[in-house]
Design a protein around this motif. Structure first.
Motif, mmCIF file in Angstrom:
data_model
loop_
_atom_site.group_PDB
_atom_site.id
_atom_site.type_symbol
_atom_site.label_atom_id
_atom_site.label_comp_id
_atom_site.label_asym_id
_atom_site.label_seq_id
_atom_site.Cartn_x
_atom_site.Cartn_y
_atom_site.Cartn_z
ATOM 1 N N ALA A 1 108.087 30.058 -37.677
ATOM 2 C CA ALA A 1 107.431 29.602 -36.446
ATOM 3 C C ALA A 1 108.207 30.050 -35.207
ATOM 4 O O ALA A 1 107.613 30.482 -34.211
ATOM 5 N N MET A 2 109.545 29.986 -35.269
ATOM 6 C CA MET A 2 110.356 30.405 -34.124
ATOM 7 C C MET A 2 110.251 31.907 -33.867
ATOM 8 O O MET A 2 110.243 32.347 -32.725
ATOM 9 N N SER B 1 109.258 32.665 -27.030
ATOM 10 C CA SER B 1 109.284 32.997 -25.604
ATOM 11 C C SER B 1 110.516 32.450 -24.897
ATOM 12 O O SER B 1 110.474 32.142 -23.719
ATOM 13 N N GLY B 2 111.618 32.306 -25.610
ATOM 14 C CA GLY B 2 112.815 31.726 -25.024
ATOM 15 C C GLY B 2 113.061 30.355 -25.606
ATOM 16 O O GLY B 2 112.352 29.903 -26.506
ATOM 17 N N PHE B 3 114.051 29.659 -25.076
ATOM 18 C CA PHE B 3 114.450 28.379 -25.663
ATOM 19 C C PHE B 3 113.476 27.263 -25.308
ATOM 20 O O PHE B 3 112.775 26.748 -26.162
ATOM 21 N N ALA B 4 113.406 26.863 -24.065
ATOM 22 C CA ALA B 4 112.596 25.702 -23.680
ATOM 23 C C ALA B 4 111.416 26.111 -22.802
ATOM 24 O O ALA B 4 111.019 25.397 -21.903
ATOM 25 N N VAL B 5 110.847 27.256 -23.066
ATOM 26 C CA VAL B 5 109.784 27.794 -22.228
ATOM 27 C C VAL B 5 108.435 27.233 -22.650
ATOM 28 O O VAL B 5 108.114 27.166 -23.825
ATOM 29 N N TYR C 1 115.075 22.206 -33.174
ATOM 30 C CA TYR C 1 115.559 20.833 -33.412
ATOM 31 C C TYR C 1 115.104 20.326 -34.772
ATOM 32 O O TYR C 1 115.873 19.694 -35.498
ATOM 33 N N TYR C 2 113.840 20.570 -35.124
ATOM 34 C CA TYR C 2 113.344 20.152 -36.441
ATOM 35 C C TYR C 2 114.154 20.815 -37.551
ATOM 36 O O TYR C 2 114.493 20.182 -38.545
ATOM 37 N N MET C 3 114.459 22.093 -37.370
ATOM 38 C CA MET C 3 115.233 22.811 -38.374
ATOM 39 C C MET C 3 116.619 22.185 -38.541
ATOM 40 O O MET C 3 117.096 22.009 -39.658
ATOM 41 N N LEU C 4 117.265 21.827 -37.435
ATOM 42 C CA LEU C 4 118.583 21.193 -37.511
ATOM 43 C C LEU C 4 118.502 19.823 -38.189
ATOM 44 O O LEU C 4 119.365 19.470 -38.997
#
Length: 172
Positions: free
Chosen positions: A102-103, A109-113, A146-149
């Protein structure tokens, strides 16, 4: 120094008592996070297969039917198994893989975009040329990261004692 060590150890011991509740809360939050995407994929499976495949605006993944089936199954089983606390370490692995995909494909499109881009084009309706605007959304990879972590924490720490893993196998 010795009294400080005893004090710190007593704090840690108290905090350890809450670890099973923390793991339960983490599992239930993750289960909830996968519920809606799993349901959406299940209800719109043919569309998901098309979206995973080749074409403009699609993800261009190889074997789109297989990938849609794997993602849908992982998210649906993830919801069920994380809720129950059953095989949590095992189900965390395909969910982590799903988050990585998914990432790389959707949330790239970047981290928190989170950007909404209008795309305007002409269409002919009833013999008249008119403008039509569609919106394209670009997502950052922050939430799936975050879900992955969190899944990594569940994969390494287990489900805790408040789980079917512990009840059935005396392991978590």
């Amino acid at each position: 120094m010795l009294p400080l060590r005893g004090f710190i150890n007593s704090i840690y011991k108290k905090m350890d008592q809450g670890s099973d509740l923390a793991l339960l809360a983490l599992r239930l939050m993750l289960a909830y996070a996968f519920f809606e995407p799993a349901l959406m994929k299940l209800q719109n499976f043919d569309y998901i297969v098309t979206w995973f495949g080749a074409g403009e605006g699609n993800l261009n993944l190889p074997l789109p039917y297989l990938n849609a089936l794997l993602a849908t199954t992982a998210e649906l089983l993830g919801f069920i198994l994380l809720t129950l606390g059953l095989f949590t370490r095992i189900i965390s692995i395909p969910l982590i893989i799903t988050m990585i995909v998914a990432m790389v494909t959707v949330h790239n499109s970047g981290f928190a975009v989170a950007i909404e881009l209008p795309e305007t084009h002409y269409v002919f309706l009833n013999g008249q040329m008119q403008f039509e605007t569609n919106y394209k959304y670009l997502n950052g990879f922050e939430i799936p990261f975050y879900y992955m972590l969190m899944l990594l924490a569940v994969a390494t720490k287990g489900a805790g004692r408040l789980s079917l893993d512990y009840l059935l196998f005396k392991r978590y």
